[in-house]
Design an enzyme around this catalytic site. Structure first.
Site, mmCIF file in Angstrom:
data_model
loop_
_atom_site.group_PDB
_atom_site.id
_atom_site.type_symbol
_atom_site.label_atom_id
_atom_site.label_comp_id
_atom_site.label_asym_id
_atom_site.label_seq_id
_atom_site.Cartn_x
_atom_site.Cartn_y
_atom_site.Cartn_z
ATOM 1 N N LEU A 1 0.815 -1.219 0.000
ATOM 2 C CA LEU A 1 0.000 0.000 0.000
ATOM 3 C C LEU A 1 0.845 1.264 0.000
ATOM 4 C CD1 LEU A 1 -2.677 -1.265 2.556
ATOM 5 C CD2 LEU A 1 -3.138 -0.593 0.186
ATOM 6 N N ASP B 1 14.151 2.792 9.334
ATOM 7 C CA ASP B 1 13.579 1.672 10.087
ATOM 8 C C ASP B 1 12.807 2.284 11.246
ATOM 9 O OD1 ASP B 1 13.023 -0.388 11.878
ATOM 10 O OD2 ASP B 1 14.873 -1.470 11.426
ATOM 11 N N ASN C 1 2.852 4.483 7.415
ATOM 12 C CA ASN C 1 2.283 3.304 6.756
ATOM 13 C C ASN C 1 2.947 1.992 7.175
ATOM 14 O OD1 ASN C 1 0.994 1.814 4.302
ATOM 15 N ND2 ASN C 1 3.213 1.562 4.018
ATOM 16 N N TYR D 1 -2.271 -7.481 16.691
ATOM 17 C CA TYR D 1 -2.452 -6.542 15.578
ATOM 18 C C TYR D 1 -3.627 -5.587 15.812
ATOM 19 C CZ TYR D 1 -3.055 -4.903 10.743
ATOM 20 O OH TYR D 1 -3.205 -4.126 9.621
ATOM 21 N N LYS E 1 -3.464 -1.378 16.463
ATOM 22 C CA LYS E 1 -4.129 -0.375 15.629
ATOM 23 C C LYS E 1 -5.134 0.446 16.453
ATOM 24 C CE LYS E 1 -2.049 -1.358 11.674
ATOM 25 N NZ LYS E 1 -1.163 -0.424 10.967
ATOM 26 N N THR F 1 -1.795 -8.018 -0.087
ATOM 27 C CA THR F 1 -0.380 -7.630 0.048
ATOM 28 C C THR F 1 0.354 -8.734 0.819
ATOM 29 O OG1 THR F 1 -0.627 -6.542 2.201
ATOM 30 C CG2 THR F 1 -0.992 -5.152 0.247
HETATM 31 P P1 NAP Z 1 3.214 -4.950 3.176
HETATM 32 O O1 NAP Z 1 3.067 -5.119 1.709
HETATM 33 O O2 NAP Z 1 3.733 -6.074 4.004
HETATM 34 O O3 NAP Z 1 4.076 -3.635 3.421
HETATM 35 C C1 NAP Z 1 4.501 -3.275 4.709
HETATM 36 C C2 NAP Z 1 5.632 -2.301 4.566
HETATM 37 O O4 NAP Z 1 6.063 -1.915 5.878
HETATM 38 C C3 NAP Z 1 6.860 -2.896 3.858
HETATM 39 O O5 NAP Z 1 7.439 -1.909 3.032
HETATM 40 C C4 NAP Z 1 7.771 -3.235 5.016
HETATM 41 O O6 NAP Z 1 9.138 -3.248 4.664
HETATM 42 C C5 NAP Z 1 7.466 -2.065 5.919
HETATM 43 N N1 NAP Z 1 7.982 -2.243 7.278
HETATM 44 C C6 NAP Z 1 7.750 -3.244 8.157
HETATM 45 N N2 NAP Z 1 8.470 -3.042 9.270
HETATM 46 C C7 NAP Z 1 9.175 -1.893 9.097
HETATM 47 C C8 NAP Z 1 10.103 -1.176 9.860
HETATM 48 N N3 NAP Z 1 10.484 -1.600 11.084
HETATM 49 N N4 NAP Z 1 10.607 -0.019 9.366
HETATM 50 C C9 NAP Z 1 10.259 0.411 8.137
HETATM 51 N N5 NAP Z 1 9.418 -0.240 7.328
HETATM 52 C C10 NAP Z 1 8.868 -1.385 7.821
HETATM 53 O O7 NAP Z 1 1.801 -4.589 3.857
HETATM 54 P P2 NAP Z 1 0.655 -3.530 3.499
HETATM 55 O O8 NAP Z 1 -0.605 -4.289 3.507
HETATM 56 O O9 NAP Z 1 1.022 -2.691 2.351
HETATM 57 O O10 NAP Z 1 0.663 -2.665 4.853
HETATM 58 C C11 NAP Z 1 0.764 -1.263 4.892
HETATM 59 C C12 NAP Z 1 -0.049 -0.758 6.067
HETATM 60 O O11 NAP Z 1 -1.435 -1.003 5.810
HETATM 61 C C13 NAP Z 1 0.271 -1.433 7.387
HETATM 62 O O12 NAP Z 1 0.300 -0.466 8.428
HETATM 63 C C14 NAP Z 1 -0.907 -2.380 7.596
HETATM 64 O O13 NAP Z 1 -1.138 -2.663 8.947
HETATM 65 C C15 NAP Z 1 -2.022 -1.566 6.976
HETATM 66 N N6 NAP Z 1 -3.213 -2.320 6.611
HETATM 67 C C16 NAP Z 1 -3.140 -3.289 5.662
HETATM 68 C C17 NAP Z 1 -4.284 -3.974 5.326
HETATM 69 C C18 NAP Z 1 -4.276 -5.066 4.291
HETATM 70 O O14 NAP Z 1 -5.288 -5.765 4.139
HETATM 71 N N7 NAP Z 1 -3.195 -5.245 3.538
HETATM 72 C C19 NAP Z 1 -5.520 -3.692 5.951
HETATM 73 C C20 NAP Z 1 -5.559 -2.689 6.900
HETATM 74 C C21 NAP Z 1 -4.407 -2.009 7.216
HETATM 75 P P3 NAP Z 1 9.934 -4.612 4.224
HETATM 76 O O15 NAP Z 1 9.673 -4.781 2.741
HETATM 77 O O16 NAP Z 1 11.346 -4.266 4.545
HETATM 78 O O17 NAP Z 1 9.369 -5.726 5.032
#
Ligand code: NAP
Length: 235
Positions: free
Chosen positions: A13, A53, A79, A160, A164, A193
Site C-alpha cells: 500500500l 527503520d 504506513n 495486531y 491499531k 499484500t
Molecule cells: P506490506 O506489503 O507487508 O508492506 C509493509 C511495509 O512496511 C513494507 O514496506 C515493510 O518493509 C514495511 N515495514 C515493516 N516493518 C518496518 C520497519 N520496522 N521499518 C520500516 N518499514 C517497515 O503490507 P501492506 O498491507 O502494504 O501494509 C501497509 C499498512 O497497511 C500497514 O500499516 C498495515 O497494517 C495496513 N493495513 C493493511 C491492510 C491489508 O489488508 N493489507 C488492511 C488494513 C491495514 P519490508 O519490505 O522491509 O518488510
C-alpha cells in the site's frame, strides 16, 4: 510544492500511495528499512529514497535530518506495519499470544509511528499545510470487532488489532495537540499484500484510495478522524 514521506513504501500500500501522490505532483520520499529495496522502488517510480527503520531511533533521526536538509516535509504517512502470523500464514489466537510477540507488533505499528512523528514534528510545524496520515485498520475499531454481524468480529488475533486501536488513540491525541495539522487514521480495507500472505480481496489501487485522499487533505479538511473510503468509521 508538497513534500511527502511514506514509511514502509518499498512495496504494498505504501508503494501504491507513493505512485499516486507522485502523479498528483508531490515530491515523495520512499521510506524503507532496506537501502536496496528502497532504492529500487524509488527508481521505479521516480521518487526519492530514504533509509528508515521505524523501530530504530538513530535511523529515524538520520532520516529526519536528511529530509530537513533537502528542504523539509509537508505530509507524513505512517504506513509501515506488521501483523503477527504463525505457521501456514495463520493468525495466532488469544491462547498463543505472548507478550514478546505483542511487543514486536507494537514496536512497529505503535511506537514506530510515534517515533517517526516525534522526529518529523519540527519539520511538519514549519510547513504551511502539514498533514499526517496514520495507516490503521478496520480491526482497530472496538465497535466493529465487538459486533458479531461484522467480518472484523471473526478475526482471532490480539496483537495486531490492539496495536491499531492504540494507533487510533495516538492519532486522536496528536490531532488535539496540533490543531494546525490535519491528522487522521485510515482503514484501507482487506487488501492483497504480503502482510496477509496476499489473501486480501482488494487491489492495492483500491486500498490506497483513502490513504491518498487523506494525504491530500487541505487546511479545511477533517482532523482527528478515522475513515475508510466510504466515510467515517466508528472508533
Ligand atoms: P506490506 O506489503 O507487508 O508492506 C509493509 C511495509 O512496511 C513494507 O514496506 C515493510 O518493509 C514495511 N515495514 C515493516 N516493518 C518496518 C520497519 N520496522 N521499518 C520500516 N518499514 C517497515 O503490507 P501492506 O498491507 O502494504 O501494509 C501497509 C499498512 O497497511 C500497514 O500499516 C498495515 O497494517 C495496513 N493495513 C493493511 C491492510 C491489508 O489488508 N493489507 C488492511 C488494513 C491495514 P519490508 O519490505 O522491509 O518488510
Amino acid at each position: 510544492m508538497t513534500t511527502t514521506l511514506i514509511t514502509g513504501a518499498n512495496k504494498g500500500l505504501g508503494f501504491e500511495t507513493a505512485r499516486r501522490l507522485l502523479a498528483a505532483g508531490h515530491t515523495v520520499y520512499i521510506g524503507s528499512r532496506d537501502a536496496e529495496r528502497g532504492r529500487r522502488a524509488a527508481e521505479l517510480l521516480g521518487a526519492r529514497a530514504v533509509l528508515l527503520d521505524v523501530t530504530d531511533d538513530a535511523s529515524v533521526e538520520a532520516a529526519a535530518r536528511t529530509v530537513e536538509a533537502d528542504g523539509g516535509l509537508d505530509v507524513l504517512v505512517n504506513n509501515a506495519g506488521i501483523e503477527s502470523r504463525g505457521p501456514g500464514n495463520s493468525v495466532p489466537g488469544a491462547a498463543e499470544t505472548t507478550a514478546a510477540a505483542m511487543r514486536e507488533v507494537f514496536e512497529t505499528n505503535v511506537f514506530g509511528a510515534v517515533r517517526v512523528t516525534h522526529a518529523f514534528l519540527p519539520l511538519l510545524r514549519r510547513s504551511p499545510a502539514p498533514v499526517v496520515v496514520n495507516v490503521s485498520s478496520g480491526l482497530a475499531s472496538l465497535t466493529l470487532v465487538s459486533d458479531a454481524s461484522t467480518p472484523a468480529h471473526a478475526y482471532p488475533g490480539v496483537a495486531y488489532p490492539a496495536s491499531k486501536t492504540a494507533l487510533n488513540m495516538v492519532t486522536l491525541q496528536y490531532a488535539k495537540a496540533f490543531p494546525a495539522m490535519r491528522i487522521n487514521a485510515v482503514e484501507p480495507g482487506f487488501t492483497k499484500t504480503d502482510l496477509n500472505g496476499n489473501t486480501g480481496v482488494q487491489t492495492v489501487e483500491q486500498g490506497a484510495e483513502i490513504i491518498v485522499r487523506m494525504a491530500q487533505a487541505g487546511p479545511d479538511g477533517p482532523t482527528g478522524g478515522y475513515f475508510d473510503a466510504e466515510g467515517p468509521l466508528p472508533w
